[in-house]
Design a protein around this motif. Sequence first.
Motif, PDB file in Angstrom:
ATOM      1  N   VAL A 190       0.841  -1.203   0.000  1.00  0.00           N
ATOM      2  CA  VAL A 190       0.000   0.000   0.000  1.00  0.00           C
ATOM      3  C   VAL A 190       0.874   1.251   0.000  1.00  0.00           C
ATOM      4  O   VAL A 190       0.455   2.314   0.454  1.00  0.00           O
ATOM      5  CB  VAL A 190      -0.977   0.006   1.193  1.00  0.00           C
ATOM      6  CG1 VAL A 190      -2.016  -1.087   1.045  1.00  0.00           C
ATOM      7  CG2 VAL A 190      -0.223  -0.146   2.518  1.00  0.00           C
ATOM      8  N   PRO A 217       3.919   3.628  -2.412  1.00  0.00           N
ATOM      9  CA  PRO A 217       3.947   4.279  -3.719  1.00  0.00           C
ATOM     10  C   PRO A 217       3.841   3.275  -4.861  1.00  0.00           C
ATOM     11  O   PRO A 217       4.381   2.159  -4.781  1.00  0.00           O
ATOM     12  CB  PRO A 217       5.306   4.993  -3.728  1.00  0.00           C
ATOM     13  CG  PRO A 217       5.643   5.183  -2.289  1.00  0.00           C
ATOM     14  CD  PRO A 217       5.075   3.999  -1.574  1.00  0.00           C
ATOM     15  N   PHE A 218       3.154   3.676  -5.917  1.00  0.00           N
ATOM     16  CA  PHE A 218       2.950   2.811  -7.084  1.00  0.00           C
ATOM     17  C   PHE A 218       4.253   2.209  -7.581  1.00  0.00           C
ATOM     18  O   PHE A 218       4.322   1.017  -7.925  1.00  0.00           O
ATOM     19  CB  PHE A 218       2.285   3.631  -8.200  1.00  0.00           C
ATOM     20  CG  PHE A 218       2.348   2.969  -9.548  1.00  0.00           C
ATOM     21  CD1 PHE A 218       1.520   1.903  -9.859  1.00  0.00           C
ATOM     22  CD2 PHE A 218       3.251   3.410 -10.510  1.00  0.00           C
ATOM     23  CE1 PHE A 218       1.582   1.282 -11.099  1.00  0.00           C
ATOM     24  CE2 PHE A 218       3.330   2.801 -11.753  1.00  0.00           C
ATOM     25  CZ  PHE A 218       2.489   1.733 -12.048  1.00  0.00           C
ATOM     26  N   SER A 228     -10.225   7.003 -11.360  1.00  0.00           N
ATOM     27  CA  SER A 228      -9.121   6.750 -10.434  1.00  0.00           C
ATOM     28  C   SER A 228      -9.592   6.902  -8.988  1.00  0.00           C
ATOM     29  O   SER A 228     -10.479   7.716  -8.697  1.00  0.00           O
ATOM     30  CB  SER A 228      -7.996   7.740 -10.720  1.00  0.00           C
ATOM     31  OG  SER A 228      -6.926   7.564  -9.816  1.00  0.00           O
ATOM     32  N   GLN A 272      -7.475   9.653  -3.714  1.00  0.00           N
ATOM     33  CA  GLN A 272      -6.518   9.359  -2.648  1.00  0.00           C
ATOM     34  C   GLN A 272      -6.758  10.206  -1.403  1.00  0.00           C
ATOM     35  O   GLN A 272      -6.313   9.842  -0.302  1.00  0.00           O
ATOM     36  CB  GLN A 272      -5.087   9.556  -3.163  1.00  0.00           C
ATOM     37  CG  GLN A 272      -4.692   8.641  -4.318  1.00  0.00           C
ATOM     38  CD  GLN A 272      -4.567   7.181  -3.928  1.00  0.00           C
ATOM     39  OE1 GLN A 272      -4.583   6.829  -2.748  1.00  0.00           O
ATOM     40  NE2 GLN A 272      -4.446   6.307  -4.922  1.00  0.00           N
ATOM     41  N   SER A 273      -7.487  11.319  -1.545  1.00  0.00           N
ATOM     42  CA  SER A 273      -7.724  12.173  -0.372  1.00  0.00           C
ATOM     43  C   SER A 273      -8.609  11.486   0.667  1.00  0.00           C
ATOM     44  O   SER A 273      -8.619  11.895   1.830  1.00  0.00           O
ATOM     45  CB  SER A 273      -8.352  13.507  -0.794  1.00  0.00           C
ATOM     46  OG  SER A 273      -9.696  13.335  -1.223  1.00  0.00           O
ATOM     47  N   TYR A 295      -8.072   8.876   1.992  1.00  0.00           N
ATOM     48  CA  TYR A 295      -7.179   8.152   2.900  1.00  0.00           C
ATOM     49  C   TYR A 295      -6.183   9.085   3.587  1.00  0.00           C
ATOM     50  O   TYR A 295      -5.218   8.622   4.202  1.00  0.00           O
ATOM     51  CB  TYR A 295      -6.449   7.043   2.126  1.00  0.00           C
ATOM     52  CG  TYR A 295      -7.415   6.218   1.311  1.00  0.00           C
ATOM     53  CD1 TYR A 295      -8.179   5.225   1.896  1.00  0.00           C
ATOM     54  CD2 TYR A 295      -7.606   6.480  -0.053  1.00  0.00           C
ATOM     55  CE1 TYR A 295      -9.100   4.490   1.162  1.00  0.00           C
ATOM     56  CE2 TYR A 295      -8.514   5.754  -0.800  1.00  0.00           C
ATOM     57  CZ  TYR A 295      -9.265   4.762  -0.194  1.00  0.00           C
ATOM     58  OH  TYR A 295     -10.175   4.053  -0.924  1.00  0.00           O
ATOM     59  N   ASP A 296      -6.446  10.387   3.527  1.00  0.00           N
ATOM     60  CA  ASP A 296      -5.561  11.351   4.191  1.00  0.00           C
ATOM     61  C   ASP A 296      -5.442  11.054   5.684  1.00  0.00           C
ATOM     62  O   ASP A 296      -4.378  11.238   6.282  1.00  0.00           O
ATOM     63  CB  ASP A 296      -6.082  12.782   4.005  1.00  0.00           C
ATOM     64  CG  ASP A 296      -5.750  13.351   2.634  1.00  0.00           C
ATOM     65  OD1 ASP A 296      -4.898  12.758   1.925  1.00  0.00           O
ATOM     66  OD2 ASP A 296      -6.352  14.384   2.258  1.00  0.00           O
ATOM     67  N   ARG A 310      -2.591   8.830   6.469  1.00  0.00           N
ATOM     68  CA  ARG A 310      -1.278   9.478   6.359  1.00  0.00           C
ATOM     69  C   ARG A 310      -1.055  10.449   7.514  1.00  0.00           C
ATOM     70  O   ARG A 310       0.065  10.606   8.002  1.00  0.00           O
ATOM     71  CB  ARG A 310      -1.172  10.170   5.007  1.00  0.00           C
ATOM     72  CG  ARG A 310      -1.133   9.163   3.849  1.00  0.00           C
ATOM     73  CD  ARG A 310      -0.994   9.841   2.497  1.00  0.00           C
ATOM     74  NE  ARG A 310      -2.255  10.396   2.025  1.00  0.00           N
ATOM     75  CZ  ARG A 310      -3.165   9.695   1.323  1.00  0.00           C
ATOM     76  NH1 ARG A 310      -2.947   8.426   1.030  1.00  0.00           N
ATOM     77  NH2 ARG A 310      -4.276  10.268   0.901  1.00  0.00           N
ATOM     78  N   VAL A 361       2.143   5.119   5.860  1.00  0.00           N
ATOM     79  CA  VAL A 361       2.363   5.240   4.423  1.00  0.00           C
ATOM     80  C   VAL A 361       1.220   4.509   3.751  1.00  0.00           C
ATOM     81  O   VAL A 361       1.039   3.302   3.945  1.00  0.00           O
ATOM     82  CB  VAL A 361       3.719   4.619   4.023  1.00  0.00           C
ATOM     83  CG1 VAL A 361       3.870   4.637   2.507  1.00  0.00           C
ATOM     84  CG2 VAL A 361       4.864   5.367   4.687  1.00  0.00           C
ATOM     85  N   VAL A 418      -1.188   4.434   0.023  1.00  0.00           N
ATOM     86  CA  VAL A 418      -1.728   4.834  -1.275  1.00  0.00           C
ATOM     87  C   VAL A 418      -2.708   3.743  -1.690  1.00  0.00           C
ATOM     88  O   VAL A 418      -2.366   2.558  -1.622  1.00  0.00           O
ATOM     89  CB  VAL A 418      -0.609   4.965  -2.337  1.00  0.00           C
ATOM     90  CG1 VAL A 418      -1.202   5.301  -3.694  1.00  0.00           C
ATOM     91  CG2 VAL A 418       0.421   6.001  -1.919  1.00  0.00           C
ATOM     92  N   LYS A 419      -3.918   4.127  -2.062  1.00  0.00           N
ATOM     93  CA  LYS A 419      -4.868   3.119  -2.547  1.00  0.00           C
ATOM     94  C   LYS A 419      -4.224   2.395  -3.719  1.00  0.00           C
ATOM     95  O   LYS A 419      -3.868   3.016  -4.718  1.00  0.00           O
ATOM     96  CB  LYS A 419      -6.182   3.781  -2.980  1.00  0.00           C
ATOM     97  CG  LYS A 419      -7.232   2.808  -3.493  1.00  0.00           C
ATOM     98  CD  LYS A 419      -7.724   1.868  -2.414  1.00  0.00           C
ATOM     99  CE  LYS A 419      -8.835   0.963  -2.945  1.00  0.00           C
ATOM    100  NZ  LYS A 419      -9.267  -0.019  -1.943  1.00  0.00           N
TER     101      LYS A 419
END
Length: 272
Positions: free
Chosen positions: A109, A111-112, A161, A164-165, A167-168, A171, A176, A178-179
């Motif tokens: 989960v 960074p890409f 897409s 991502q916000s 899941y703020d 963070r 760490v 990222v969806k």
Amino acid sequence: MNDPLFDLDGRVAVVTGGFGLLGSELSAALLDRGMRVAVVDLRETPHHHADELMGAVERGVVRHHAADVTDRAAVEGVLAAVEQEWGVPHLLVNAAAIDAPPGAPAAEVGPFEDVPLGAIERVVDVNVLGTLVPCQVIGAAMARERRGSIVNVASVYGMVSPDQSLYDFRREQGEVFVKPVAYAASKSAVLNLTRYLATYWGGSGVRVNTITPHGIVDGQPEPFVEAFARRSPLGRLMEAREAVGAVVFLASDASSYVTGANIVVDGGWTAW
């Protein structure tokens, strides 16, 4: 009197992932409408409606098959058992799917650029091949009978897409997160698999459609629920039962001229 357009009484359904969060809701709804339901799920007990569904197993109007939906031989075994007892299914609902679980390793989960290929392959295997294989096996039987309806369950994240916000809060807690990409990529594949099969089997009387739900209530953390509500035109998450109407429509004669379509049940998420 029941509307004959929506009459499913006496028909046979196969629901993959039929004991899961959404699948158990759909399995119970189809059972309530008089269908005999073959549940294909590695889970032993339903997420919802446990008493109703397990009681129906005891009565013989629901059958539970603990089969891997990516294993063609296993799915062929399910079809053989269903045909022997009930005949060729009228409906296939592909609801089996996985995503990165809440406790996934940080690498899955992150960074890409750094997501391990193994994590991506696992999700794509279940979500894409686990839809394609039941379509191959059960759809072929339907085509021989020159009738049937297949409903593939996609996701809004197969159309747009992830935001991502949402899941703020994770963070902000120092995580760490990222969806991940795998779920979105796999569900977009399901959408075009549906279109492919709709044209492939159109002349055989088999209709293939997708429903696209989003944000089903499942005990999510309150900061996520609040962020989702702010982003959703209807201002809330979806109840699993709110997918039932779309599936009943696509299963029934009310949708006899509907194929290759995507019914979006997202509270307006993709409207802006």
